[in-house]
Design a protein around this motif. Structure first.
Motif, PDB file in Angstrom:
ATOM      1  N   VAL A  48       9.525  -6.060  -4.002  1.00  0.00           N
ATOM      2  CA  VAL A  48       8.090  -5.785  -3.870  1.00  0.00           C
ATOM      3  C   VAL A  48       7.806  -4.318  -4.178  1.00  0.00           C
ATOM      4  O   VAL A  48       6.864  -4.001  -4.926  1.00  0.00           O
ATOM      5  CB  VAL A  48       7.593  -6.135  -2.445  1.00  0.00           C
ATOM      6  N   VAL A  49       8.597  -3.427  -3.610  1.00  0.00           N
ATOM      7  CA  VAL A  49       8.402  -1.995  -3.849  1.00  0.00           C
ATOM      8  C   VAL A  49       8.579  -1.680  -5.334  1.00  0.00           C
ATOM      9  O   VAL A  49       7.803  -0.900  -5.919  1.00  0.00           O
ATOM     10  CB  VAL A  49       9.379  -1.164  -2.997  1.00  0.00           C
ATOM     11  N   ALA A  50       9.581  -2.282  -5.971  1.00  0.00           N
ATOM     12  CA  ALA A  50       9.831  -2.037  -7.394  1.00  0.00           C
ATOM     13  C   ALA A  50       8.652  -2.497  -8.247  1.00  0.00           C
ATOM     14  O   ALA A  50       8.224  -1.795  -9.169  1.00  0.00           O
ATOM     15  CB  ALA A  50      11.113  -2.749  -7.829  1.00  0.00           C
ATOM     16  N   VAL A  51       8.103  -3.666  -7.936  1.00  0.00           N
ATOM     17  CA  VAL A  51       6.959  -4.193  -8.694  1.00  0.00           C
ATOM     18  C   VAL A  51       5.725  -3.319  -8.488  1.00  0.00           C
ATOM     19  O   VAL A  51       5.012  -2.983  -9.447  1.00  0.00           O
ATOM     20  CB  VAL A  51       6.656  -5.649  -8.274  1.00  0.00           C
ATOM     21  N   MET A  52       5.464  -2.934  -7.240  1.00  0.00           N
ATOM     22  CA  MET A  52       4.292  -2.113  -6.959  1.00  0.00           C
ATOM     23  C   MET A  52       4.403  -0.746  -7.620  1.00  0.00           C
ATOM     24  O   MET A  52       3.398  -0.151  -8.005  1.00  0.00           O
ATOM     25  CB  MET A  52       4.102  -1.949  -5.450  1.00  0.00           C
ATOM     26  N   GLN A  53       5.617  -0.233  -7.780  1.00  0.00           N
ATOM     27  CA  GLN A  53       5.808   1.032  -8.475  1.00  0.00           C
ATOM     28  C   GLN A  53       5.434   0.924  -9.953  1.00  0.00           C
ATOM     29  O   GLN A  53       4.944   1.868 -10.556  1.00  0.00           O
ATOM     30  CB  GLN A  53       7.267   1.487  -8.342  1.00  0.00           C
ATOM     31  N   ARG A 108       0.829  -1.209   0.000  1.00  0.00           N
ATOM     32  CA  ARG A 108       0.000   0.000   0.000  1.00  0.00           C
ATOM     33  C   ARG A 108       0.860   1.254   0.000  1.00  0.00           C
ATOM     34  O   ARG A 108       0.614   2.199  -0.752  1.00  0.00           O
ATOM     35  CB  ARG A 108      -0.921   0.002   1.218  1.00  0.00           C
ATOM     36  N   TYR A 109       1.870   1.277   0.847  1.00  0.00           N
ATOM     37  CA  TYR A 109       2.735   2.452   0.905  1.00  0.00           C
ATOM     38  C   TYR A 109       3.551   2.606  -0.379  1.00  0.00           C
ATOM     39  O   TYR A 109       3.806   3.725  -0.843  1.00  0.00           O
ATOM     40  CB  TYR A 109       3.674   2.368   2.103  1.00  0.00           C
ATOM     41  N   ALA A 110       3.984   1.498  -0.970  1.00  0.00           N
ATOM     42  CA  ALA A 110       4.782   1.553  -2.194  1.00  0.00           C
ATOM     43  C   ALA A 110       3.985   2.122  -3.350  1.00  0.00           C
ATOM     44  O   ALA A 110       4.537   2.818  -4.224  1.00  0.00           O
ATOM     45  CB  ALA A 110       5.288   0.156  -2.548  1.00  0.00           C
ATOM     46  N   VAL A 111       2.672   1.849  -3.383  1.00  0.00           N
ATOM     47  CA  VAL A 111       1.816   2.400  -4.430  1.00  0.00           C
ATOM     48  C   VAL A 111       1.700   3.909  -4.277  1.00  0.00           C
ATOM     49  O   VAL A 111       1.690   4.653  -5.269  1.00  0.00           O
ATOM     50  CB  VAL A 111       0.415   1.742  -4.378  1.00  0.00           C
ATOM     51  N   GLN A 112       1.645   4.395  -3.050  1.00  0.00           N
ATOM     52  CA  GLN A 112       1.536   5.837  -2.809  1.00  0.00           C
ATOM     53  C   GLN A 112       2.818   6.567  -3.210  1.00  0.00           C
ATOM     54  O   GLN A 112       2.774   7.582  -3.904  1.00  0.00           O
ATOM     55  CB  GLN A 112       1.242   6.094  -1.330  1.00  0.00           C
ATOM     56  N   GLU A 113       3.936   6.012  -2.756  1.00  0.00           N
ATOM     57  CA  GLU A 113       5.220   6.674  -3.044  1.00  0.00           C
ATOM     58  C   GLU A 113       6.339   5.707  -2.711  1.00  0.00           C
ATOM     59  O   GLU A 113       6.271   5.001  -1.709  1.00  0.00           O
ATOM     60  CB  GLU A 113       5.336   7.956  -2.213  1.00  0.00           C
ATOM     61  N   LYS A 114       7.344   5.650  -3.550  1.00  0.00           N
ATOM     62  CA  LYS A 114       8.405   4.652  -3.406  1.00  0.00           C
ATOM     63  C   LYS A 114       9.076   4.721  -2.039  1.00  0.00           C
ATOM     64  O   LYS A 114       9.290   3.703  -1.381  1.00  0.00           O
ATOM     65  CB  LYS A 114       9.449   4.833  -4.510  1.00  0.00           C
ATOM     66  N   ARG A 115       9.417   5.938  -1.603  1.00  0.00           N
ATOM     67  CA  ARG A 115      10.120   6.093  -0.333  1.00  0.00           C
ATOM     68  C   ARG A 115       9.256   5.677   0.855  1.00  0.00           C
ATOM     69  O   ARG A 115       9.767   5.222   1.875  1.00  0.00           O
ATOM     70  CB  ARG A 115      10.610   7.532  -0.170  1.00  0.00           C
ATOM     71  N   LEU A 116       7.933   5.844   0.718  1.00  0.00           N
ATOM     72  CA  LEU A 116       7.035   5.386   1.782  1.00  0.00           C
ATOM     73  C   LEU A 116       7.070   3.864   1.881  1.00  0.00           C
ATOM     74  O   LEU A 116       7.070   3.299   2.971  1.00  0.00           O
ATOM     75  CB  LEU A 116       5.608   5.865   1.518  1.00  0.00           C
ATOM     76  N   GLY A 117       7.073   3.204   0.723  1.00  0.00           N
ATOM     77  CA  GLY A 117       7.158   1.748   0.718  1.00  0.00           C
ATOM     78  C   GLY A 117       8.458   1.252   1.326  1.00  0.00           C
ATOM     79  O   GLY A 117       8.471   0.287   2.099  1.00  0.00           O
ATOM     80  N   LEU A 118       9.555   1.912   0.988  1.00  0.00           N
ATOM     81  CA  LEU A 118      10.848   1.530   1.547  1.00  0.00           C
ATOM     82  C   LEU A 118      10.901   1.793   3.048  1.00  0.00           C
ATOM     83  O   LEU A 118      11.499   1.024   3.807  1.00  0.00           O
ATOM     84  CB  LEU A 118      11.974   2.296   0.841  1.00  0.00           C
ATOM     85  N   ALA A 119      10.260   2.887   3.498  1.00  0.00           N
ATOM     86  CA  ALA A 119      10.226   3.196   4.931  1.00  0.00           C
ATOM     87  C   ALA A 119       9.442   2.126   5.688  1.00  0.00           C
ATOM     88  O   ALA A 119       9.850   1.684   6.769  1.00  0.00           O
ATOM     89  CB  ALA A 119       9.603   4.573   5.159  1.00  0.00           C
ATOM     90  N   ALA A 120       8.305   1.698   5.130  1.00  0.00           N
ATOM     91  CA  ALA A 120       7.515   0.648   5.764  1.00  0.00           C
ATOM     92  C   ALA A 120       8.290  -0.661   5.805  1.00  0.00           C
ATOM     93  O   ALA A 120       8.261  -1.393   6.807  1.00  0.00           O
ATOM     94  CB  ALA A 120       6.192   0.459   5.020  1.00  0.00           C
ATOM     95  N   ALA A 121       9.000  -0.965   4.730  1.00  0.00           N
ATOM     96  CA  ALA A 121       9.808  -2.187   4.679  1.00  0.00           C
ATOM     97  C   ALA A 121      10.935  -2.132   5.709  1.00  0.00           C
ATOM     98  O   ALA A 121      11.220  -3.131   6.388  1.00  0.00           O
ATOM     99  CB  ALA A 121      10.381  -2.383   3.277  1.00  0.00           C
ATOM    100  N   LEU A 122      11.576  -0.973   5.820  1.00  0.00           N
ATOM    101  CA  LEU A 122      12.642  -0.810   6.809  1.00  0.00           C
ATOM    102  C   LEU A 122      12.087  -0.975   8.224  1.00  0.00           C
ATOM    103  O   LEU A 122      12.733  -1.567   9.091  1.00  0.00           O
ATOM    104  CB  LEU A 122      13.286   0.569   6.654  1.00  0.00           C
TER     105      LEU A 122
END
Length: 213
Positions: free
Chosen positions: A172-177, A28-42
């Motif tokens: 995952v983030v790359a695919v969702m982007q 969900r976060y990765a769809v909104q913005e790449k850095r958000l997805g990475l932050a959630a993953a971290l």
């Protein structure tokens, strides 16, 4: 005897391939913005590091003997997932195709202030997941050398688990982007919110039900 690295890696990869609350959150976060997805993953991997350190210190073995401890963690995790799901559903309900200006403002605020929230949500989702505790308590020791240093082996295998997860979440983030533009369409986003919110609530309900069974 030695550490069974091949078997451990296979189990870890399989565990990441099975979608769970972390996957829904990061996606969900990765769809909104790449850095958000990475932050959630971290955040999710940071929560995993906490489980690893707790296991290395031996606290997991003590906690495993307390049914009340697991019950509390399970109910907290279930409540958090349900709350997250309801939040997602409410966001989808309030979003309309005519609110482009408001949507841009929300997205701008997420870019400026949302990274810590994404990290915190990923962290708490993993930290309150009893499966992570069970993994370090019962699954990981099966691949350790009984004659070796337990703490060192837990830390080594734990770091390997976290490293595999970093690669997985980056993918995952790359695919969702790649599919973000489609999922950001108003009607598609509405259904995406309904599906992910519903799945989060369902995961929380299953976790709570399992805890009472």
């Amino acid at each position: 005897m030695g550490i069974e690295l091949v078997g451990f890696i296979a189990v870890v990869v399989l565990a990441y391939l099975i979608p769970g609350p972390d996957f829904l959150l990061v996606s969900r976060y990765a769809v909104q913005e790449k850095r958000l997805g990475l932050a959630a993953a971290l955040g999710a991997q940071s929560g995993l590091c906490v489980h690893m350190l707790v296991a290395a210190l031996g606290l997991s073995a003590i906690a495993a003997q307390s049914a009340e401890f697991f019950m509390i963690v399970r109910w907290l995790g279930a409540a958090y997932l349900v709350w997250m799901g309801i939040t997602v559903l409410r966001q989808g309900r309030h979003h309309t195709a005519s609110s482009d200006v408001q949507s841009e403002k929300v997205q701008s605020e997420q870019v400026l202030n949302g990274h810590r929230r994404a990290f915190a949500n990923g962290f708490l989702t993993n930290l309150l997941n009893p499966k992570a505790i069970v993994f370090f308590l019962s699954v990981l020791p099966q691949f350790m050398d009984p004659a070796g240093d337990a703490v060192r082996q837990i830390l080594m295998l734990g770091v390997l688990d976290v490293a595999i997860g970093v690669v997985w979440w980056w993918g995952v983030v790359a695919v969702m982007q790649q599919v973000a533009n489609v999922l950001k369409r108003p009607r598609v986003r509405q259904w995406w919110n309904r599906i992910t919110g519903g799945l989060m609530i369902g995961a929380g309900a299953l976790l709570a039900r399992h805890g009472t069974g």
